[in-house]
Scaffold this active site. Sequence first.
Site, PDB file in Angstrom:
ATOM      1  N   TYR A   1       0.853  -1.183   0.000  1.00 47.03           N
ATOM      2  CA  TYR A   1       0.000   0.000   0.000  1.00 47.03           C
ATOM      3  C   TYR A   1       0.890   1.234   0.000  1.00 47.03           C
ATOM      4  CZ  TYR A   1      -3.831   3.099   1.601  1.00 47.03           C
ATOM      5  OH  TYR A   1      -4.760   4.098   1.727  1.00 47.03           O
TER       6      TYR A   1
ATOM      7  N   LYS B   1      -1.649  -1.333  -3.907  1.00 47.17           N
ATOM      8  CA  LYS B   1      -2.710  -0.339  -3.851  1.00 47.17           C
ATOM      9  C   LYS B   1      -2.018   1.008  -3.966  1.00 47.17           C
ATOM     10  CE  LYS B   1      -6.260   1.735  -0.888  1.00 47.17           C
ATOM     11  NZ  LYS B   1      -6.899   1.732   0.459  1.00 47.17           N
TER      12      LYS B   1
ATOM     13  N   ILE C   1      -9.457  -0.286  -4.712  1.00 48.49           N
ATOM     14  CA  ILE C   1      -9.806  -0.533  -3.309  1.00 48.49           C
ATOM     15  C   ILE C   1     -10.416   0.769  -2.839  1.00 48.49           C
ATOM     16  CG2 ILE C   1      -8.932  -1.075  -1.010  1.00 48.49           C
ATOM     17  CD1 ILE C   1      -6.804  -2.832  -2.357  1.00 48.49           C
TER      18      ILE C   1
END
Length: 295
Positions: free
Chosen positions: A135, A164, A206
């Site tokens: 992330y 992400k 997401i």
Amino acid sequence: MALFKGAGVALITPFHEDGSVNYEKLTEILEEQIAEGTDAIVAVGTTGEAATLTEDEHIEVIAHTVKVVNHRIPVIAGTGSNCTATAIDLSQRAEKAGADGLLLVTPYYNKATQKGLYAHYKSIADAVSIPCILYNVPGRTGMKIEPKTMADLYYNVKNIVGVKEATGDVGATSDLMRLVDEDFLLYSGEDGIIVPLLSIGGSGVISVLSNVAPKQTAEICKKWFAGDVKGAWEEQKRALPLIHSLFMEVNPIPVKAGMNLQGKAVGGLRLPLTEMEEAHQEVLKEEMRRYGILS
């Protein structure tokens, strides 16, 4: 080690009035997400207020989510930390609880060099057997994973499968996608640029937006993957004013306010997060009405 393609929700964590986790409400919103076409659940990330849950609560929320979802769609557990040992412990416990994958935020506050980042992520991934999504969110953590570091991790650590991406830097993300192969999973971490990242090889999003508009968020991705590029972009454009209002204050303050405006009764926030300013809430309310998700 594919995880999902399409729209994953960065799910909020609902609370009772006393601040404890509301598991009955969590069950309800999980069922709603699945019914509305969400492709994956991301539990206990930033939007899930992971920073103010205890480690035991963290795992309990993941375990409850896994039980309710019951293999209908993937469950990805947020288990990142600025302490590598803590991230390893949470990741192993999440795997034992049945999570299908992990979301691992970059270390915050203490930061790290790119060499340190590589060692941090490799250590976590080597300690589990399920897929890991990194992330990249420098606005939260004060640092970023450089494209070469990400590519090196992807090629050298078998269960690091993607990222992400929430830098907002489409140029750097394009450079990353030049360095990896077609199996790499790129998920937009910003609802406002789902279609731009899909256009450079993205696998989906997401999403924070999906908490209040799961069907509509999923539709952006479904249209894209069905070859309806124009339709996907029209859906993205239509959502932009609402997306902007969902980030007028720090996430998840506005999205929880939005869900409560919809009558979902997900409760408040844990300090240091506070309720949305009244003036901002009026703007959010108007954009939700305009978008058709609030009467």
